[in-house]
Each structure stands twice: as structure tokens, then as C-alpha cells.
Design an enzyme around this catalytic site. Structure first.
Site, PDB file in Angstrom:
ATOM      1  N   HIS A  17      12.150  23.532  -7.428  1.00  0.00           N
ATOM      2  CA  HIS A  17      10.682  23.599  -7.355  1.00  0.00           C
ATOM      3  C   HIS A  17      10.149  22.558  -6.367  1.00  0.00           C
ATOM      4  O   HIS A  17       9.298  22.854  -5.536  1.00  0.00           O
ATOM      5  CB  HIS A  17      10.052  23.286  -8.722  1.00  0.00           C
ATOM      6  CG  HIS A  17      10.338  24.274  -9.811  1.00  0.00           C
ATOM      7  ND1 HIS A  17      10.735  23.900 -11.070  1.00  0.00           N
ATOM      8  CD2 HIS A  17      10.258  25.629  -9.843  1.00  0.00           C
ATOM      9  CE1 HIS A  17      10.881  24.976 -11.834  1.00  0.00           C
ATOM     10  NE2 HIS A  17      10.606  26.039 -11.113  1.00  0.00           N
ATOM     11  N   LYS A  41       5.230  31.739 -25.269  1.00  0.00           N
ATOM     12  CA  LYS A  41       6.528  31.121 -24.997  1.00  0.00           C
ATOM     13  C   LYS A  41       6.456  29.643 -25.327  1.00  0.00           C
ATOM     14  O   LYS A  41       5.726  28.893 -24.681  1.00  0.00           O
ATOM     15  CB  LYS A  41       6.819  31.314 -23.497  1.00  0.00           C
ATOM     16  CG  LYS A  41       8.272  31.221 -23.132  1.00  0.00           C
ATOM     17  CD  LYS A  41       8.465  31.716 -21.705  1.00  0.00           C
ATOM     18  CE  LYS A  41       9.768  31.264 -21.108  1.00  0.00           C
ATOM     19  NZ  LYS A  41       9.884  31.642 -19.703  1.00  0.00           N
ATOM     20  N   ARG A  90      14.937  32.942  -5.097  1.00  0.00           N
ATOM     21  CA  ARG A  90      16.324  32.492  -5.196  1.00  0.00           C
ATOM     22  C   ARG A  90      17.296  33.600  -4.828  1.00  0.00           C
ATOM     23  O   ARG A  90      17.965  33.542  -3.843  1.00  0.00           O
ATOM     24  CB  ARG A  90      16.622  32.016  -6.625  1.00  0.00           C
ATOM     25  CG  ARG A  90      16.209  30.612  -6.889  1.00  0.00           C
ATOM     26  CD  ARG A  90      16.150  30.330  -8.355  1.00  0.00           C
ATOM     27  NE  ARG A  90      15.099  31.112  -8.991  1.00  0.00           N
ATOM     28  CZ  ARG A  90      14.607  30.874 -10.191  1.00  0.00           C
ATOM     29  NH1 ARG A  90      15.102  29.917 -10.920  1.00  0.00           N
ATOM     30  NH2 ARG A  90      13.636  31.610 -10.678  1.00  0.00           N
ATOM     31  N   SER A 128      14.817  26.163 -14.498  1.00  0.00           N
ATOM     32  CA  SER A 128      14.446  25.254 -15.598  1.00  0.00           C
ATOM     33  C   SER A 128      15.302  25.550 -16.826  1.00  0.00           C
ATOM     34  O   SER A 128      15.726  24.636 -17.533  1.00  0.00           O
ATOM     35  CB  SER A 128      12.971  25.438 -15.962  1.00  0.00           C
ATOM     36  OG  SER A 128      12.152  25.104 -14.880  1.00  0.00           O
TER      37      SER A 128
HETATM   38  P1  ADP Z   1      12.159  28.844 -13.565  1.00  0.00           P
HETATM   39  O1  ADP Z   1      12.643  30.229 -13.216  1.00  0.00           O
HETATM   40  O2  ADP Z   1      13.035  27.772 -13.062  1.00  0.00           O
HETATM   41  O3  ADP Z   1      11.737  28.698 -15.006  1.00  0.00           O
HETATM   42  P2  ADP Z   1       9.324  28.980 -12.835  1.00  0.00           P
HETATM   43  O4  ADP Z   1       9.012  30.139 -13.667  1.00  0.00           O
HETATM   44  O5  ADP Z   1       8.628  27.721 -13.160  1.00  0.00           O
HETATM   45  O6  ADP Z   1      10.873  28.627 -12.726  1.00  0.00           O
HETATM   46  O7  ADP Z   1       9.154  29.364 -11.301  1.00  0.00           O
HETATM   47  C1  ADP Z   1       8.077  29.050 -10.473  1.00  0.00           C
HETATM   48  C2  ADP Z   1       8.394  29.494  -9.070  1.00  0.00           C
HETATM   49  O8  ADP Z   1       9.447  28.689  -8.545  1.00  0.00           O
HETATM   50  C3  ADP Z   1       8.877  30.937  -8.912  1.00  0.00           C
HETATM   51  O9  ADP Z   1       8.354  31.427  -7.690  1.00  0.00           O
HETATM   52  C4  ADP Z   1      10.382  30.786  -8.823  1.00  0.00           C
HETATM   53  O10 ADP Z   1      10.976  31.860  -8.130  1.00  0.00           O
HETATM   54  C5  ADP Z   1      10.481  29.488  -8.028  1.00  0.00           C
HETATM   55  N1  ADP Z   1      11.740  28.789  -8.225  1.00  0.00           N
HETATM   56  C6  ADP Z   1      12.292  28.398  -9.386  1.00  0.00           C
HETATM   57  N2  ADP Z   1      13.474  27.757  -9.177  1.00  0.00           N
HETATM   58  C7  ADP Z   1      13.663  27.761  -7.822  1.00  0.00           C
HETATM   59  C8  ADP Z   1      14.713  27.284  -6.970  1.00  0.00           C
HETATM   60  N3  ADP Z   1      15.812  26.703  -7.462  1.00  0.00           N
HETATM   61  N4  ADP Z   1      14.571  27.454  -5.621  1.00  0.00           N
HETATM   62  C9  ADP Z   1      13.470  28.085  -5.148  1.00  0.00           C
HETATM   63  N5  ADP Z   1      12.466  28.568  -5.889  1.00  0.00           N
HETATM   64  C10 ADP Z   1      12.550  28.408  -7.214  1.00  0.00           C
END
Ligand code: ADP
Length: 178
Positions: A17, A41, A90, A128
């Protein structure tokens, strides 16, 4: 001024992130990291804690803001006068969901553009959920999350003790970004 919003659960923020946030801050005048309140959630951290953890990691940047929001992302975009949604991609598995969200958001407000940034190869495996799993079973989360918040995560998990995550769901897709 071009203001972008980077929405997500950030439970907790990971290096993947943070990499997207820092890159977006170079492209846009201002980036708002928007932490979604999802009543369905139960997370590890509550919304205020997630915001606080992200603030700790981005305090050195003066064009990054962190805010919590609930409801439609499009409404938050209007409230904050933002025109671009930034998302990280990703793997192919992210694509279908993100594709749908981007089209839905564009349908709800055609002035909103979604911009995708490819993950940094170093962090392509990182989520996460996986960080929480590793931490829960006593694995090392250094290099997975910013150093500034390692102790916060370890303490939180230790304090949960026998209770574990309770009703925390490791998987599950929710309409969080519509
Ligand atoms: P997670 O899937 O880790 O719970 P979130 O729902 O908080 O993450 O995701 C928020 C945004 O960050 C989304 O657009 C997700 O694709 C992106 N994201 C999450 N992890 C990564 C990563 N390792 N590299 C690039 N983008 C990421």
C-alpha cells in the site's frame, strides 16, 4: 489541483500500500488515503486505529491526507473535490473485481476516472490478510509492513490472546469500493 483518492481497508497498511501511496503522491498534487468503514467486516484494527497507523507512515509527506469514510466512494469523491481514484493491481485475480468497480464508479459519476498502478514486484504477493496470518502465528512481519507500525501490530495481536480475531473474516469479497 488534481486530487486523487486511494481507497481501501488498510487493516493494516502494508509496504505494498505504502509503495502505491508514495508513487501516487508524485503523480498527483494531493492524495487522500480513504479508509473504508465496512460494518459487515470486523477487522483487526478499528477505523480510527487504521487511520492513525497510516498517518504514522506518511507524516513526512505534506501532500498526503488520511481520512475514514463510509458509504459510496463516489460521494466521498464529491465531498473532497477529488476526480481520480487510484487503485493498486497485484495479479490477474485483482483485475476482474477492480474492472467491475471502475466501470460501476464511472457509471455512477462519469467525471470520475480510475487509474491503476502496477504493484511493485517486491510486494506483489503482499496483502493485509497475509500479514495478519503471519503475525498471528508468530512469524516475522519485518519487510511486510512499515517499520513504524510493527510494534502496534504485534501488541494488538498479543492483546487479543485466546480470543484471536473473533468474527474477523480472512477472506470474503464485499462491495467496499462502490
Ligand atoms: P488488501 O487486499 O491488502 O486487504 P485493501 O483492500 O486495503 O488491501 O486494498 C486497497 C488497494 O490497495 C487495492 O487497490 C488493492 O489492490 C491495493 N493493494 C493491496 N495490496 C497491494 C500490493 N501489495 N501492491 C499493490 N497494490 C496493493
Amino acid at each position: 489541483m488534481k486530487r486523487a483518492v486511494y481507497p481501501g481497508s488498510f487493516d493494516p497498511i502494508t509496504n505494498g500500500h505504502l509503495d502505491i501511496i508514495e508513487r501516487a503522491a508524485k503523480v498527483f498534487d494531493e492524495v487522500i488515503v480513504a479508509v473504508l468503514v465496512n460494518p459487515d467486516k470486523k477487522g483487526l484494527f478499528d477505523i480510527n486505529e487504521r487511520v492513525m497507523l497510516i498517518k504514522k507512515c506518511v507524516s513526512k509527506f505534506n501532500n498526503i491526507r488520511v481520512e475514514g469514510f463510509s458509504g459510496l466512494l463516489i460521494n466521498f469523491m464529491k465531498q473532497t473535490e477529488s476526480s481520480v481514484i487510484v487503485k493498486g493491481l497485484r495479479a490477474v485475480s485483482d483485475f476482474e473485481y477492480e474492472f467491475q468497480m471502475a466501470l460501476m464508479n464511472n457509471k455512477l459519476d462519469p467525471n470520475i476516472e480510475t487509474v491503476f498502478m502496477m504493484t511493485n514486484a517486491k510486494y506483489s504477493y503482499l496483502s493485509s490478510s497475509s500479514v495478519k496470518q503471519v503475525a498471528q502465528f508468530g512469524g516475522c512481519i519485518k519487510d511486510l509492513v512499515p517499520n513504524d507500525i510493527i510494534d502496534d501490530i504485534t501488541k494488538k495481536i498479543n492483546n487479543m490472546g485466546e480470543k484471536g480475531y473473533g468474527s474477523y473474516k480472512i477472506t470474503g469479497v464485499s462491495p467496499r469500493d462502490i
